[in-house]
Structure formats: C-alpha cells, structure tokens
Design an enzyme around this catalytic site. Structure first.
Site, PDB file in Angstrom:
ATOM      1  N   CYS A 239       0.877  -1.171   0.000  1.00 34.57           N
ATOM      2  CA  CYS A 239       0.000   0.000   0.000  1.00 34.57           C
ATOM      3  C   CYS A 239       0.914   1.220   0.000  1.00 34.57           C
ATOM      4  O   CYS A 239       2.122   1.095   0.166  1.00 34.57           O
ATOM      5  CB  CYS A 239      -0.851   0.012   1.254  1.00 34.57           C
ATOM      6  SG  CYS A 239      -1.815  -1.489   1.459  1.00 34.57           S
TER       7      CYS A 239
ATOM      8  N   LYS B  52       3.377 -10.860 -19.492  1.00 30.07           N
ATOM      9  CA  LYS B  52       2.960  -9.492 -19.822  1.00 30.07           C
ATOM     10  C   LYS B  52       1.533  -9.492 -20.368  1.00 30.07           C
ATOM     11  O   LYS B  52       0.715  -8.678 -19.977  1.00 30.07           O
ATOM     12  CB  LYS B  52       3.887  -8.849 -20.868  1.00 30.07           C
ATOM     13  CG  LYS B  52       5.251  -8.431 -20.444  1.00 30.07           C
ATOM     14  CD  LYS B  52       5.309  -7.277 -19.484  1.00 30.07           C
ATOM     15  CE  LYS B  52       5.300  -7.754 -18.051  1.00 30.07           C
ATOM     16  NZ  LYS B  52       6.588  -7.971 -17.419  1.00 30.07           N
TER      17      LYS B  52
ATOM     18  N   GLU C 275      -1.101 -10.377 -17.681  1.00 29.86           N
ATOM     19  CA  GLU C 275      -1.135  -9.381 -16.615  1.00 29.86           C
ATOM     20  C   GLU C 275      -1.937  -8.133 -16.988  1.00 29.86           C
ATOM     21  O   GLU C 275      -2.712  -7.626 -16.180  1.00 29.86           O
ATOM     22  CB  GLU C 275       0.324  -8.997 -16.322  1.00 29.86           C
ATOM     23  CG  GLU C 275       0.543  -8.143 -15.117  1.00 29.86           C
ATOM     24  CD  GLU C 275       2.035  -7.917 -14.863  1.00 29.86           C
ATOM     25  OE1 GLU C 275       2.845  -8.052 -15.803  1.00 29.86           O
ATOM     26  OE2 GLU C 275       2.382  -7.587 -13.725  1.00 29.86           O
TER      27      GLU C 275
ATOM     28  N   LYS D 235       2.240  -2.959  -7.684  1.00 30.66           N
ATOM     29  CA  LYS D 235       3.617  -2.958  -8.183  1.00 30.66           C
ATOM     30  C   LYS D 235       4.575  -3.718  -7.268  1.00 30.66           C
ATOM     31  O   LYS D 235       5.326  -4.562  -7.724  1.00 30.66           O
ATOM     32  CB  LYS D 235       4.069  -1.506  -8.340  1.00 30.66           C
ATOM     33  CG  LYS D 235       5.453  -1.338  -8.909  1.00 30.66           C
ATOM     34  CD  LYS D 235       5.466  -1.645 -10.378  1.00 30.66           C
ATOM     35  CE  LYS D 235       6.851  -1.594 -10.964  1.00 30.66           C
ATOM     36  NZ  LYS D 235       6.911  -2.353 -12.226  1.00 30.66           N
TER      37      LYS D 235
ATOM     38  N   ARG E 198       1.372   1.360  -5.959  1.00 28.73           N
ATOM     39  CA  ARG E 198       1.566   0.384  -4.885  1.00 28.73           C
ATOM     40  C   ARG E 198       0.275  -0.329  -4.495  1.00 28.73           C
ATOM     41  O   ARG E 198       0.283  -1.280  -3.716  1.00 28.73           O
ATOM     42  CB  ARG E 198       2.135   1.080  -3.647  1.00 28.73           C
ATOM     43  CG  ARG E 198       3.439   1.781  -3.878  1.00 28.73           C
ATOM     44  CD  ARG E 198       3.919   2.443  -2.617  1.00 28.73           C
ATOM     45  NE  ARG E 198       4.239   1.462  -1.606  1.00 28.73           N
ATOM     46  CZ  ARG E 198       5.417   0.863  -1.491  1.00 28.73           C
ATOM     47  NH1 ARG E 198       6.381   1.170  -2.316  1.00 28.73           N
ATOM     48  NH2 ARG E 198       5.638  -0.024  -0.550  1.00 28.73           N
TER      49      ARG E 198
ATOM     50  N   HIS F 213       4.171 -32.898 -26.214  1.00 22.58           N
ATOM     51  CA  HIS F 213       3.941 -33.748 -25.043  1.00 22.58           C
ATOM     52  C   HIS F 213       2.646 -33.387 -24.321  1.00 22.58           C
ATOM     53  O   HIS F 213       2.442 -33.803 -23.185  1.00 22.58           O
ATOM     54  CB  HIS F 213       5.130 -33.651 -24.086  1.00 22.58           C
ATOM     55  CG  HIS F 213       6.405 -34.146 -24.695  1.00 22.58           C
ATOM     56  ND1 HIS F 213       6.621 -35.475 -24.997  1.00 22.58           N
ATOM     57  CD2 HIS F 213       7.513 -33.480 -25.115  1.00 22.58           C
ATOM     58  CE1 HIS F 213       7.822 -35.620 -25.545  1.00 22.58           C
ATOM     59  NE2 HIS F 213       8.373 -34.416 -25.644  1.00 22.58           N
TER      60      HIS F 213
ATOM     61  N   GLU G  63       8.103 -14.560 -20.270  1.00 22.24           N
ATOM     62  CA  GLU G  63       7.921 -13.144 -19.954  1.00 22.24           C
ATOM     63  C   GLU G  63       6.827 -12.534 -20.852  1.00 22.24           C
ATOM     64  O   GLU G  63       5.995 -11.751 -20.388  1.00 22.24           O
ATOM     65  CB  GLU G  63       9.263 -12.407 -20.117  1.00 22.24           C
ATOM     66  CG  GLU G  63       9.247 -10.908 -19.900  1.00 22.24           C
ATOM     67  CD  GLU G  63       8.768 -10.468 -18.525  1.00 22.24           C
ATOM     68  OE1 GLU G  63       8.593 -11.302 -17.634  1.00 22.24           O
ATOM     69  OE2 GLU G  63       8.529  -9.261 -18.369  1.00 22.24           O
TER      70      GLU G  63
ATOM     71  N   TRP H  19      -3.818  -1.844  -1.288  1.00 18.78           N
ATOM     72  CA  TRP H  19      -3.907  -3.112  -2.008  1.00 18.78           C
ATOM     73  C   TRP H  19      -4.399  -4.110  -0.975  1.00 18.78           C
ATOM     74  O   TRP H  19      -3.709  -4.409   0.000  1.00 18.78           O
ATOM     75  CB  TRP H  19      -2.556  -3.527  -2.569  1.00 18.78           C
ATOM     76  CG  TRP H  19      -2.642  -4.756  -3.422  1.00 18.78           C
ATOM     77  CD1 TRP H  19      -3.081  -4.816  -4.714  1.00 18.78           C
ATOM     78  CD2 TRP H  19      -2.297  -6.094  -3.061  1.00 18.78           C
ATOM     79  NE1 TRP H  19      -3.031  -6.120  -5.172  1.00 18.78           N
ATOM     80  CE2 TRP H  19      -2.555  -6.924  -4.186  1.00 18.78           C
ATOM     81  CE3 TRP H  19      -1.805  -6.694  -1.913  1.00 18.78           C
ATOM     82  CZ2 TRP H  19      -2.335  -8.301  -4.182  1.00 18.78           C
ATOM     83  CZ3 TRP H  19      -1.584  -8.064  -1.911  1.00 18.78           C
ATOM     84  CH2 TRP H  19      -1.843  -8.858  -3.028  1.00 18.78           C
TER      85      TRP H  19
ATOM     86  N   ASN I 112       0.965  -0.047   5.930  1.00 18.06           N
ATOM     87  CA  ASN I 112       1.379  -0.840   4.769  1.00 18.06           C
ATOM     88  C   ASN I 112       2.062  -2.086   5.310  1.00 18.06           C
ATOM     89  O   ASN I 112       2.967  -1.977   6.124  1.00 18.06           O
ATOM     90  CB  ASN I 112       2.366  -0.010   3.929  1.00 18.06           C
ATOM     91  CG  ASN I 112       3.054  -0.846   2.863  1.00 18.06           C
ATOM     92  OD1 ASN I 112       2.505  -1.841   2.393  1.00 18.06           O
ATOM     93  ND2 ASN I 112       4.256  -0.447   2.488  1.00 18.06           N
ATOM     94  N   GLY I 113       1.607  -3.256   4.883  1.00 20.69           N
ATOM     95  CA  GLY I 113       2.222  -4.499   5.363  1.00 20.69           C
ATOM     96  C   GLY I 113       1.178  -5.443   5.908  1.00 20.69           C
ATOM     97  O   GLY I 113      -0.017  -5.289   5.631  1.00 20.69           O
TER      98      GLY I 113
HETATM   99  O1  M6R Z   1      10.055  -5.839  -7.537  1.00 17.20           O
HETATM  100  P1  M6R Z   1      10.294  -7.238  -8.004  1.00 17.20           P
HETATM  101  O2  M6R Z   1      11.118  -7.313  -9.228  1.00 17.20           O
HETATM  102  O3  M6R Z   1      10.843  -8.112  -6.907  1.00 17.20           O
HETATM  103  O4  M6R Z   1       8.861  -7.803  -8.350  1.00 17.20           O
HETATM  104  C1  M6R Z   1       8.676  -9.139  -8.695  1.00 17.20           C
HETATM  105  C2  M6R Z   1       7.326  -9.357  -9.340  1.00 17.20           C
HETATM  106  O5  M6R Z   1       6.308  -9.034  -8.452  1.00 17.20           O
HETATM  107  C3  M6R Z   1       7.152  -8.521 -10.617  1.00 17.20           C
HETATM  108  O6  M6R Z   1       8.174  -8.768 -11.515  1.00 17.20           O
HETATM  109  C4  M6R Z   1       5.807  -8.855 -11.284  1.00 17.20           C
HETATM  110  O7  M6R Z   1       5.817 -10.168 -11.744  1.00 17.20           O
HETATM  111  C5  M6R Z   1       5.551  -7.862 -12.417  1.00 17.20           C
HETATM  112  N1  M6R Z   1       4.284  -7.212 -12.204  1.00 17.20           N
HETATM  113  C6  M6R Z   1       5.513  -8.480 -13.763  1.00 17.20           C
HETATM  114  O8  M6R Z   1       5.286  -7.546 -14.755  1.00 17.20           O
END
Ligand code: M6R
Length: 615
Positions: free
Chosen positions: A2, A492, A495, A610, A27, A511, A488, A73, A100-101
């Site tokens: 957060c 993307k 996500e 994030k 965040r 397979h 990756e 969040w 936050n936490g």
């Molecule tokens: O801050 P970090 O690189 O440790 O974050 C890891 C993942 O949470 C982050 O890469 C997440 O998978 C991204 N939203 C992907 O785009």
C-alpha cells in the site's frame, strides 16, 4: 503493497496528501483515504481511485495542517469503504492509523482487544494497530510512547503513520519490514512510502531503518528506537538529497507509464551500463568493493526472484552456464523459502528485484543466508531498498522509477546487468579470451542502439494486437535462451490484457499442450537465428499442420517465410547472447497494444500492485 503519505505543515496539507497518493497509486489502488486534523479529525474514504478521493476532498472543502493518507492493495478484507484506511480508534483521544504491510498475529490481538471492549468495524489487520495504540494511550498518555509500546506486540512487516485528535500537529511514523522515509521541507515535514510522493515538497529525505520510530511536527522531527515497548534512544539518520527528477515520475508525452517505460529502455540500459561504456575492460569492482575476493571463491550460483525478475534469472542461468561455466540454479523465491535445499559454501546467492522490497525474495534470501550461504549479491533498481542492504555485493540497475505495474525496463536492465555479471565471472574463471571480452563489451555498448531499432517494429505489432484482442487464450513458444522470454511475453499479456497466456519450451508442445491448438489459439513464437532455430521450425510446423495461427518474431536472417496462417515480424540480424533482451521489446509492445484494444487499465491492472510486500 500500500502507499502511505503523512504531512504536518504550517499550511493546508490536503493537496500534498493527494498528490503524494497519486504518486504511490502504483503500490495499490483498491481504495484510498485520508484524514486531516481541523477542529477534530475529518476522514474521507472511497473504493475509487485517488482522483475520486480528490473530488470528495474538493466537494467537502476538506482542509487541515496535519494529515495522513493511504492507497490500498487489499490483503485482509475486501476492497470496501469500511476496510479502507485510515482506521480510527480511541476512547480518551481519537487516533487514526494508516498501514502498509501485514500484521501476522492480528487474530490473537483482535481477540485480546475485543476482550478489552474494543469494537472492530473492519475486516483488516490494520484495525488491530489502531485499537492497540488506543489501548496503550489509556495508560501512556503520549502518542510516541504509546506507539512504542504497541509495536512491541506486533508481529509481521509494517510501516505505519498515526495521528491523534487531541494533539494535532504531530504524526508518529514507524517502520519495520516495509519502506518508509521522511521528507524535510521548508514549511513542514512529511513521511511517505517512497520519495516520488514527496518530490512535490522537498528533495531532502531520510530513509528510516527497520525499527525506527519518528515523530514529525511542522518545525522538526526526531527518530527513536524502542526496546521492550519503551523509547530506548534517539537515533541520527543521514539526510539525503534525492536525485529523482519530476521528469522521471511524470508521464510526459506518453499515454501510459508502461508505454513510457518501454520507450525508455535504450536510455535505461545505457545508464545501467554507463561504467562499461567508459572502460577498456570489465572489473569485478562493478559489483562492490569486496567483489574480487568473493567472486573468485564461488563455484556455483543460486538465483532467487519472483515474476519478471525470475524470468531474468532464468535467462542468466543460460549465460552463466554457457559463458562462465558456472552451475546455476534459479528458484522462485516463494517456493525456495519452504524447501530444505542444501547450501553450498561457495555458492553466490543472487537476489533479483526491481523494487527490492518483494517479501518473498527478501525472505528467500534471508532463508538462504540462514542455511549458511555466505556470499550474496543483489541486482536491484532501488538504492535504498531492503534487498540492497541484505547482501554483501550489489549492482544497481539504473532504470529509473518504474511505475507501470507490468515490469518492462526493469527486466531489460536486469538482463544487461546479469550479462555483465556473466562476463565478469567468465573473465575471472579464464573462460573468456581478451578478444572475446572486447567483442562482448562492444556488443553491450551497441545494446542501446539495438534496442532503439527493436522499438521500430511497433506499427507491425500494433496490427497484430487487433487480432489478439478477440482471443481468450494464447500460447508463447521459445527454446533455449528464449524460453524464459516466451514466459515473460505470456506474463505481460495475461497481466495487463487478462488474456490467458501460457509459455512452453517449444519442444514440449507435442507432449501435451499441442492438444490446445486450433484456429482460435494464437501461437506466438520467438524464433531468432540461433542453433535451435531448425528445431523450433519443426515445432512450428506441428502447430501449423493443426490449423494454429502462428505469430513469429524472427531475426532478419532467420529464413522463415510468411504464409497463410504464419505471420512474421523481423527484428535485426541475430544479436547472439543479447538476443533475448531485444526479443523482449516486441512482446512488451504486443501486450501493451492488446491491452489498449481491450480497454483495460494498462498501468494498474486489476487485482495487482507494483511491489508485493506481503507473502
Ligand atoms: O520488484 P520485483 O522485481 O521483486 O517484483 C517481482 C514481481 O512481483 C514482478 O516482476 C511482477 O511479476 C511484475 N508485475 C511483472 O510484470
């Protein structure tokens, strides 16, 4: 996970709180709220975004010289106004808390506080903090001391900001396991989860350390540590001049941060590799003063990371084994921390993270260290992060603030850093001739220009995106070094466009997953002209023969022909070891343009945030 902002000043702080929250929205954005002191506490909360909170503040003409604010969040309790921060409590004096936490012992604390007669009105763990402080204020009439007493009872990771109705003009902020910094301004003092929130008022920042508790007034601040629930001693922390610029955190001419960050990649990689550009050869000192000694001892590598950073680790494992001849294990941090792995005395543990505050990565690294791993390196984009502080060696990716939830420039700068690590280790292990080192330095120097060229395929990618927008599923294929790049690309797409996407090593298709292929299943293939190209072509034939529609990212010299059901976008000639970095660009663009087509919230996709600072 957060975002927190606190402000105590000689003027109205509502605009500062709102602007700060806007900067921290990456965040978490499930709900937003603020409270200000102005003849009593005035609280506004909404399940909308910060802009909605701004409207409410406007309508209600909310003003105040002390305030705390939060963008959430959700972890405990659904996103709702009732669960939105700030949370209130108070018998003798009303207090408000933002957090936050996660408070891990909140259930037991909740029972204890209920037994004391406190009524809970939300489902959050945060409300426990508010009632606990209120409970302690009954015996200890000073807010700073009551916070000290309260945090000694809390387990978990948190950053909090607290204010009190009876004594406005003061904020107490505490940090334990979640980031929090202070901003020292001319007309007031501030607290926030990161520097971008406070750039509007000051560049003078103090990064709180774990266990610090700060008291802020408009005239000053003090930081203390607490021991056994009591103030222990005053702490002095250095004041840093932030070098963040407003350009770095503003959208500028772009429509979305993700778009801006995709296009910033040539510059971000150039900044990350700056010291290499000026060097004749690569030195281990790039990774820290002790790097030469530590790196010369290691005989294997263990990489710990999550999400996109994990994919960077997977690419690196190919480089490290092939070029430096070092065995390399890459582990998903959240899995590693619950296994019983064997620690090697000469293993270098590498934590990769954009934010440096991902709870799983930090805990996995901590766990690895507790198992006896002595050598550690962080590759991270945030200089003051917990990760950077947890390792003997460190390398800062200089991507600049990454605000879009989907990681883009952090990934390519991580890859550039990991290639640098590979070259360094290969050189130290006599696996690299002087000539080969020069070639690799030249390739790294050329990388920003090569990335610039890769960005030029955007119009073609955009045309493909229109076709993807109608689909519900997609497969991504790659082989070798490019399998993690396929992963990756799939991450993307899912996500930000919410299209279900999976990546497979192309040889695995037959397979099982081949059963999924039909005309409605677009299959994206990363097909650079490397040693595996002929194998990959056979895998693509298998898809084509079953009516699958192929979207192939190839090199100019890949010799794959466009035909009915086979679409091709060509990048430049094969870039050797750098190829995965370049092939990432069109995949990011594909996800971006599909999301635009679908009208999703590109920078703030649903359910995500994030920095994942919880387990
Ligand atoms: O801050 P970090 O690189 O440790 O974050 C890891 C993942 O949470 C982050 O890469 C997440 O998978 C991204 N939203 C992907 O785009």
């Amino acid at each position: 996970m957060c975002g927190i902002v606190g402000a105590v000043a000689k003027n109205n702080v509502v605009p500062v709180l709102l602007e700060g929250l806007l900067r921290l929205e990456y965040r978490g954005y499930d709900s937003a709220g603020l409270v200000v002191a102005n003849d009593g506490l005035h609280r506004l909360r909404t399940t909308g975004r910060v802009a909605e909170l701004g409207k409410l503040a406007n309508e209600q003409e909310t003003l105040g010289e002390t305030g705390i604010a939060h963008t959430r969040w959700a972890t405990h309790g659904v996103p709702s106004e009732r669960n939105a921060h700030p949370h209130y409590s108070g018998r003798i004096s009303k207090i408000a808390v933002v957090h936050n936490g996660i408070i891990e012992n909140y259930e037991i604390m909740r029972e204890q506080l209920q037994a004391e007669g406190f009524e809970f009105v939300s489902d959050t763990d945060t409300e426990v903090i508010a009632h606990l402080i209120a409970f302690n204020l009954q015996q200890i009439p000073d807010l700073l001391e009551a916070v000290c007493a309260s945090i000694s009872k809390l387990q978990g990771a948190y950053a909090i900001a607290v204010m009190e109705e009876a004594r406005p003009g003061r904020i107490i902020a505490a940090r334990n396991g979640a980031p929090l910094l202070l901003g020292l301004g001319d007309t007031g003092n501030y607290a926030a989860s990161d520097a971008s929130a406070l750039l509007q008022v000051t560049k003078n920042m103090i990064y709180l350390e774990e266990g610090d508790v700060a008291e802020l007034t408009s005239d000053g601040y003090r930081i203390v540590s607490c021991l056994n629930g009591k103030i222990d001693k005053e702490i002095t922390r250095a004041v840093h001049k932030s070098n963040l610029t407003s350009e770095a955190i503003n959208l500028g001419p772009y429509a979305h941060f993700m778009q801006k960050e995709i296009f910033e990649q040539p510059g971000a990689v150039a900044n990350t590799l700056e010291m290499v550009f000026n060097a004749q050869s690569i030195s281990p000192r790039l990774f820290g003063n002790d790097a030469e000694k530590i790196l010369s001892q290691i005989d294997s590598i263990l990489i710990l990371a999550c999400g996109t950073s994990y994919h960077a680790g997977l690419v690196a494992s190919y480089w490290l084994e092939t070029v430096a001849g070092l065995p390399c294990n890459v582990e998903i941090a959240s899995e590693y921390r619950y296994r019983d792995p064997i620690a090697g005395p000469n293993t270098l543990v590498v934590g990769i993270s954009q934010s440096g505050e991902t709870a799983d990565t930090l805990a996995a690294l901590n766990y690895a260290q507790s198992l006896g791993h002595q050598h550690s390196l962080s590759i991270c984009n945030v200089a003051e992060s917990a990760l950077i502080r947890q390792t003997n060696l460190r390398f800062l990716t200089r991507a600049g603030p990454e605000i879009g939830v989907a990681s883009t420039k952090a990934f390519t700068t991580q890859l550039a850093s990991l290639l640098l690590l590979t070259v360094t280790l290969a050189k130290m292990r006599n696996k690299l001739s002087g000539e080969r080192e020069n070639e690799m330095i030249a390739a790294l120097r050329h990388l920003p220009a090569a990335l610039q060229l890769a960005l030029q395929v955007e119009p073609q990618v955009k045309a493909w995106a229109e076709k993807f927008a109608e689909k519900n599923h997609a497969l991504f294929l790659g082989r070798g070094l490019h399998y993690p790049i396929a992963m990756e690309g799939a991450l993307k797409l899912k996500e930000i466009s919410y299209i279900h996407a999976e990546a497979y090593a192309a040889g695995e298709l037959k397979h099982g997953p081949l059963a999924l292929v039909d005309k409605d299943m677009p299959v994206v293939a990363i097909a650079p002209n490397d040693v595996l190209l002929s194998k990959l072509k056979s895998n693509l034939q298998e898809v084509h023969a079953r009516g699958g529609e192929l979207y192939v990212f190839a090199d100019a010299d890949s010799h794959i022909q466009q035909s009915e059901g086979v679409h091709i976008i060509r990048l430049a000639e094969h870039a050797g070891l750098l190829s995965p970095i370049l092939h990432t660009i069109p995949l990011q663009m594909l996800a971006y343009h599909v999301a635009l087509q679908k009208g999703t919230d590109v920078d703030k996709p649903r359910n995500l945030a994030k920095s994942v600072t919880v387990e």
